[in-house]
Every structure is written in structure tokens, then in C-alpha cells.
Scaffold this active site. Structure first.
Site, PDB file in Angstrom:
ATOM      1  N   ASN A   9       0.863  -1.181   0.000  1.00 34.98           N
ATOM      2  CA  ASN A   9       0.000   0.000   0.000  1.00 34.98           C
ATOM      3  C   ASN A   9       0.899   1.231   0.000  1.00 34.98           C
ATOM      4  OD1 ASN A   9      -1.801   2.051   0.522  1.00 34.98           O
ATOM      5  ND2 ASN A   9      -2.318   1.381   2.605  1.00 34.98           N
ATOM      6  N   TRP A  10       0.992   1.858  -1.159  1.00 34.54           N
ATOM      7  CA  TRP A  10       1.909   2.998  -1.286  1.00 34.54           C
ATOM      8  C   TRP A  10       1.375   4.247  -0.576  1.00 34.54           C
ATOM      9  CZ3 TRP A  10       4.290   3.495  -6.892  1.00 34.54           C
ATOM     10  CH2 TRP A  10       4.874   2.272  -7.246  1.00 34.54           C
ATOM     11  N   LYS A  11       0.116   4.261  -0.249  1.00 30.55           N
ATOM     12  CA  LYS A  11      -0.537   5.436   0.343  1.00 30.55           C
ATOM     13  C   LYS A  11      -0.293   6.669  -0.550  1.00 30.55           C
ATOM     14  CE  LYS A  11       0.107   3.312   4.811  1.00 30.55           C
ATOM     15  NZ  LYS A  11       0.045   3.432   6.226  1.00 30.55           N
ATOM     16  N   HIS A  96      -9.504   0.706   4.896  1.00 33.80           N
ATOM     17  CA  HIS A  96      -8.226   0.929   5.584  1.00 33.80           C
ATOM     18  C   HIS A  96      -8.462   1.842   6.789  1.00 33.80           C
ATOM     19  CE1 HIS A  96      -4.150   2.272   6.403  1.00 33.80           C
ATOM     20  NE2 HIS A  96      -3.742   1.198   5.758  1.00 33.80           N
ATOM     21  N   GLU A  98      -6.890   4.272   7.884  1.00 32.58           N
ATOM     22  CA  GLU A  98      -6.738   5.712   7.606  1.00 32.58           C
ATOM     23  C   GLU A  98      -8.010   6.263   6.961  1.00 32.58           C
ATOM     24  OE1 GLU A  98      -2.992   5.362   5.552  1.00 32.58           O
ATOM     25  OE2 GLU A  98      -2.063   4.836   7.466  1.00 32.58           O
ATOM     26  N   GLU A 168      -5.301  -5.443  10.413  1.00 34.29           N
ATOM     27  CA  GLU A 168      -4.307  -4.398  10.631  1.00 34.29           C
ATOM     28  C   GLU A 168      -4.604  -3.681  11.943  1.00 34.29           C
ATOM     29  OE1 GLU A 168      -2.334  -3.093   6.745  1.00 34.29           O
ATOM     30  OE2 GLU A 168      -4.093  -1.852   7.030  1.00 34.29           O
ATOM     31  N   GLY A 174       2.354   1.981  10.792  1.00 33.49           N
ATOM     32  CA  GLY A 174       3.264   3.117  10.656  1.00 33.49           C
ATOM     33  C   GLY A 174       3.926   3.516  11.960  1.00 33.49           C
ATOM     34  N   SER A 214       3.427  -2.443  10.312  1.00 37.91           N
ATOM     35  CA  SER A 214       4.885  -2.433  10.482  1.00 37.91           C
ATOM     36  C   SER A 214       5.554  -3.752  10.101  1.00 37.91           C
ATOM     37  CB  SER A 214       5.256  -2.018  11.917  1.00 37.91           C
ATOM     38  OG  SER A 214       4.791  -0.708  12.169  1.00 37.91           O
ATOM     39  N   GLY A 235       2.909  -1.266   4.338  1.00 39.12           N
ATOM     40  CA  GLY A 235       2.897   0.165   4.052  1.00 39.12           C
ATOM     41  C   GLY A 235       4.320   0.663   3.829  1.00 39.12           C
ATOM     42  N   GLY A 236       4.901   1.245   4.874  1.00 37.95           N
ATOM     43  CA  GLY A 236       6.225   1.887   4.770  1.00 37.95           C
ATOM     44  C   GLY A 236       7.269   1.054   4.032  1.00 37.95           C
TER      45      GLY A 236
HETATM   46  C1  PEP Z   1      -0.772  -0.057   6.056  1.00 34.53           C
HETATM   47  O1  PEP Z   1      -0.930   1.131   5.949  1.00 34.53           O
HETATM   48  O2  PEP Z   1      -1.590  -0.825   5.527  1.00 34.53           O
HETATM   49  C2  PEP Z   1       0.375  -0.536   6.805  1.00 34.53           C
HETATM   50  C3  PEP Z   1       0.361  -1.755   7.218  1.00 34.53           C
HETATM   51  O3  PEP Z   1       1.402   0.363   7.033  1.00 34.53           O
HETATM   52  P1  PEP Z   1       2.826   0.062   7.721  1.00 34.53           P
HETATM   53  O4  PEP Z   1       3.372  -1.204   7.107  1.00 34.53           O
HETATM   54  O5  PEP Z   1       3.670   1.254   7.405  1.00 34.53           O
HETATM   55  O6  PEP Z   1       2.575  -0.111   9.189  1.00 34.53           O
END
Ligand code: PEP
Length: 251
Positions: A9-11, A96, A98, A168, A174, A214, A235-236
Site C-alpha cells: 500500500n503505497w498510500k 483501511h 486511515e 491491521e 506506521g 509495520s 505500508g512503509g
Molecule cells: C498499512 O498502511 O496498511 C500498513 C500496514 O502500514 P505500515 O506497514 O507502514 O505499518
């Protein structure tokens, strides 16, 4: 045996040239690998069309990060399922945290989006997860049960074949704080059991449940080795080709 799915997920990251660059690196890094998992990238809307051209005939599949449930019309700023299909998307992330927290999306709206995505031939990656406050007050299962039950309302057993659930925990997204493999496995098994009760054991057994929060190259293998963890939503760590490839290879 469920095939794992690793999704990135590039956001709201990467303009067009940055996207081209990252996809090119992913393609060359994965080209000679025999993978045990499916790989999905979810760039921002503005890079989807180009991503689709670059990823054609490679192992990389394409997803979007959101969509609206209406077909077209006066919905300024929104994107329809059909539009996503037309640029080569196969998947769409829905619900998600967010979107739920920053943009106020509720279970009922997420359910409408999931239904529309399925009707349009997209595969939803349906996210659920509790906040830190909810975990600390002991209501994790209650929250997950509500999100899963409401999100899957009026979705048939046949359609469940095309849904991925992503667990999640919001406190792990994040933040660098990962759920321990045991904490994650506990909730994954709980979700599988919920789906068994809502549908059947065969639907539950086939359901791919990703973990997200994470996920990094150094914790991916242990998380992905748990019984009920069938992939990762990253994500990151998906924003750097090396770390995303290393997570993919851990599966
Ligand atoms: C996400 O946003 O779906 C996610 C899991 O982010 P991160 O890996 O950065 O925690």
C-alpha cells in the site's frame, strides 16, 4: 493450501516518475525469482495507468487504495470501480484504518464499497483492526466481529472467494510496533472462525487473511509462518524495492 498474497500500500507517496522508478526496480528484482506468493502493488490513482503498462506480463498485479460505490455522477473527487478496472486494477483496498479514522468511513459505507467492487469484478482487500484504546480496554474481538460482520453483510459465499481480509491493528500501522506473531495469529484465527460461523468451513479455509502493521524484512518470515497468516499488507516497507522484495521472498 492457501497461496499467500503480499500487497504493498503505497498510500499518498510517489509521483509518476517515482512510481515508474520503483516499479521498474521491483520488476527487475523479481524477474528471476520463483515466488510462493502473489504480489500486488497499490500505487496512488495518478500512477495506476502507467503502473498497469509497466507491470503487464510480469508477476506484479495492480490494486487501488480506495473507490466509491456509485457508478458515476456528481461525486467530486471520487473514483468508481469501473474506472479502476479500465486502468487494469484487479484489487482494491477498502476500509483501511486511515480511511475509517481520517475520512470518517463507517462499516456501512465500507460494505457498500465491497459489494460494488465485487459486482464490478474487483477483488477487495478488506481491512479491519482495533485501536490501541480498544485493545487495552479488552474489546478487540468485539470490534473485529462488528467490522467483519457489517463489512460482509449481504456478500454471498461464492463472492467470498474473491475477498481478502487484512487484519491491521491500528496501533501497529506506521508506528514500528508490530503485533507479535502470537497476537496476530490469535486475531487471524478469530476472524477465520467468524467467517466459518457466517458462511461455512470451506469458505473459512479458503479465505486469505493478511496481516498488516509495520511488516518489515526482519519480522516478515515469522509472521508469515503462522497458521492463519496468509500474506501481508505492507505500508512503509513497500516504498523501497529492496525491502518489499525481501518481504515477498520471506513468504
Ligand atoms: C498499512 O498502511 O496498511 C500498513 C500496514 O502500514 P505500515 O506497514 O507502514 O505499518
Amino acid at each position: 493450501m492457501r497461496r499467500k498474497v503480499i500487497a504493498g500500500n503505497w498510500k499518498m507517496n510517489n509521483n509518476l516518475s517515482e512510481s515508474q522508478n520503483l516499479i521498474t526496480k521491483l520488476i527487475s528484482g523479481l524477474s528471476n525469482e520463483k515466488l510462493n506468493s502473489d504480489v500486488v502493488i497499490c500505487p496512488p490513482f495518478t500512477s495506476l495507468s502507467e503502473a498497469s503498462s509497466l507491470a503487464k506480463n510480469t508477476v506484479i498485479k495492480l490494486g487501488a487504495q480506495n473507490m466509491y460505490f456509485e457508478e458515476n455522477g456528481a461525486f467530486t473527487g471520487e473514483i468508481s470501480a469501473e474506472m479502476l478496472k479500465s486502468v487494469g486494477c484487479e484489487y482494491v483496498i477498502l476500509g483501511h484504518s486511515e480511511r475509517r479514522i481520517i475520512f470518517g468511513e463507517l462499516d456501512q459505507l465500507i460494505n457498500k464499497k465491497i459489494k460494488k467492487a465485487l459486482q464490478s469484478g474487483l477483488k477487495p482487500i478488506f481491512c479491519v483492526g482495533e485501536t490501541l484504546e480498544e485493545r487495552e480496554s479488552g474489546v478487540t474481538e468485539e470490534v473485529i466481529k462488528r467490522q467483519v460482520t457489517e463489512g460482509l453483510k449481504e456478500i454471498s459465499a461464492n463472492e467470498m472467494d474473491r475477498i481478502i481480509v487484512a487484519y491491521e491493528p491500528v496501533w501497529a500501522i506506521g508506528t514500528g510496533k508490530t503485533a507479535t506473531p502470537q497476537q496476530a495469529e490469535e486475531v487471524h484465527a478469530f476472524i477465520r472462525n467468524l467467517v466459518l460461523n457466517l458462511y461455512s468451513s470451506s469458505v473459512a479455509e479458503k479465505l486469505v487473511i493478511q496481516y498488516g502493521g509495520s511488516v518489515k524484512p526482519d519480522n516478515a518470515a515469522e509472521l508469515l509462518s503462522q497458521n492463519d497468516i496468509d500474506g501481508a499488507l505492507v505500508g512503509g516497507a513497500c516504498l523501497k524495492a529492496d525491502s518489499f522484495i525481501s518481504i515477498i521472498k520471506s513468504a
